[in-house]
Design an enzyme around this catalytic site. Structure first.
Site, PDB file in Angstrom:
ATOM      1  N   LYS A   1       1.579  -8.989   4.172  1.00  0.00           N
ATOM      2  CA  LYS A   1       1.846  -8.449   5.516  1.00  0.00           C
ATOM      3  C   LYS A   1       1.416  -9.431   6.602  1.00  0.00           C
ATOM      4  CE  LYS A   1       3.888  -4.547   4.656  1.00  0.00           C
ATOM      5  NZ  LYS A   1       5.300  -4.369   5.006  1.00  0.00           N
TER       6      LYS A   1
ATOM      7  N   TYR B   1      -1.230  -7.304  -1.014  1.00  0.00           N
ATOM      8  CA  TYR B   1      -0.421  -6.608  -0.013  1.00  0.00           C
ATOM      9  C   TYR B   1      -0.757  -7.095   1.400  1.00  0.00           C
ATOM     10  CZ  TYR B   1       1.170  -2.503   2.691  1.00  0.00           C
ATOM     11  OH  TYR B   1       1.755  -1.660   3.594  1.00  0.00           O
TER      12      TYR B   1
ATOM     13  N   GLY C   1      11.852   6.231   0.302  1.00  0.00           N
ATOM     14  CA  GLY C   1      10.395   6.217   0.211  1.00  0.00           C
ATOM     15  C   GLY C   1       9.740   7.208   1.167  1.00  0.00           C
TER      16      GLY C   1
ATOM     17  N   ASP D   1      18.677   2.257  -0.849  1.00  0.00           N
ATOM     18  CA  ASP D   1      17.459   2.113  -1.662  1.00  0.00           C
ATOM     19  C   ASP D   1      17.870   1.597  -3.022  1.00  0.00           C
ATOM     20  OD1 ASP D   1      14.832   2.619  -2.981  1.00  0.00           O
ATOM     21  OD2 ASP D   1      14.425   3.757  -1.160  1.00  0.00           O
TER      22      ASP D   1
HETATM   23  N1  SER Z   1      -1.025   2.944   3.283  1.00  0.00           N
HETATM   24  C1  SER Z   1      -0.985   1.577   2.821  1.00  0.00           C
HETATM   25  C2  SER Z   1      -1.702   1.418   1.549  1.00  0.00           C
HETATM   26  O1  SER Z   1      -2.624   2.156   1.309  1.00  0.00           O
HETATM   27  C3  SER Z   1      -1.581   0.674   3.858  1.00  0.00           C
HETATM   28  O2  SER Z   1      -0.584   0.180   4.660  1.00  0.00           O
HETATM   29  O3  SER Z   1      -1.405   0.523   0.820  1.00  0.00           O
END
Ligand code: SER
Length: 315
Positions: free
Chosen positions: A147, A143, A12, A35
């Site tokens: 986290k 997301y 990535g 990966d």
């Molecule tokens: N760069 C990431 C995103 O935009 C944020 O951690 O999802």
């Protein structure tokens, strides 16, 4: 114990550069890249590689035992924009992979973990500027929820089971070697490509969307820096705020125009605007600076110069 490193998600955006840096630092055969699929030839040819699904506990365990792994960098994740489209898939990838490595450490099979968190742990009710380490956190994205939950589990595994897990809340990361995928901050990479290729860019965020950002070299230094810091200097076991620069699309445009005066930008905000609007504009990372000596190096102007210089050859 001799250090042997496994990078999960090595192909990535971050994994690619992290793998190269760690292979440069330690000998290549001690840094195992993995990966779900193969990556660029440069990465594949520079040392050992394993196909690995991060949600498969026994597959990770097998590699850990076979290669006598001590340290794991877990870089596999689904980012903010894609996670909004596939909430359940994002939740299982982001959480299962974390539990897999936390449990391997709990069982004494590995000794140290790096797991990245993000500015996405913050939400619309968080103070927007100079966001403190400890503050209101009500993330409104899939997301961000994954986290924030991950941070709680990291701290829990450290307190309860003595797991040596270390983490930073990355801002948007900008690099020229590998493209990012599925993030809200990705515009700040794409803009350089489009500036060179077409001389104009259509931005999916509006002109005033200020977000915390960082050049990849700084992010890699922070990552290796926190992993190499003495154990007792790591006082926060959820995740450290981490900052370098903040800018909006208008400001990055102006920095590009210093090199490409005819470059122009237009704005067509989409669903990612709401995600960006829920995140902070700038971050107070003084605890990382005090506890383990974090220091950033690259300004917006430095970054623009390096990005354009290195991407030029592609177009
Ligand atoms: N760069 C990431 C995103 O935009 C944020 O951690 O999802």
């Amino acid at each position: 114990m001799k250090k042997r490193i496994l990078i999960i998600g090595a192909c990535g955006q971050i994994g690619t550069e992290l793998t190269a840096k760690l292979r440069e630092k330690y000998s290549s055969h001690k840094v195992i890249a993995s990966d779900i699929r193969e990556g660029e030839p440069e990465l594949m040819e520079s040392g050992p590689f394993e196909i690995l699904d991060a949600t498969n506990y026994s597959a990770i365990e097998d590699i850990v035992i076979r290669h006598e792994i001590t340290d794991v960098y877990l870089m596999a994740a689904m980012l903010s924009a894609t996670a909004e489209k596939f909430p359940m898939k994002a939740w299982s990838l982001n959480m299962d992979s974390l539990f897999n490595v936390l449990n391997l450490a709990k069982e004494g099979k590995i000794s140290k973990i790096f797991w990245p968190s993000s500015i996405a742990v913050f939400g619309p009710t968080t103070p927007k500027t100079n966001t403190p380490q400890r503050t209101i956190m009500e993330p409104s994205t899939v997301y961000g929820i994954s986290k924030q939950t991950g941070e709680r589990w990291c701290e829990y595994y450290h307190k309860k089971y003595g797991v040596d897990v270390r983490s930073v809340r990355y801002p948007g990361l900008i690099s020229y070697k590998t493209l990012p995928g599925g993030g809200t901050t990705d515009y700040a990479v794409d803009i350089y490509h489009k500036a060179l290729k077409h001389g104009k860019y259509i931005c999916f965020l509006n002109a005033e969307t200020t977000l915390p950002m960082m050049f990849m070299d700084d992010a890699i230094n922070a990552t290796i820096g926190i992993m190499e810091a003495p154990e007792n200097s790591i006082k926060i076991r959820s995740s450290y705020n981490l900052a370098a620069i903040s800018f909006d699309p208008e400001e990055i445009t102006q920095s590009i125009q210093k090199h490409l005066p005819n470059f122009s930008i237009a704005y067509e905000p989409d669903f990612r605007q709401e995600i960006a609007d829920s995140w902070p504009q700038s971050i107070d990372d003084s605890e990382a600076r005090t506890d383990w000596g974090w220091k950033h190096e690259f300004s917006l102007e430095d970054m623009t110069q390096i990005m354009l210089e290195n991407l030029k050859a592609n177009y």
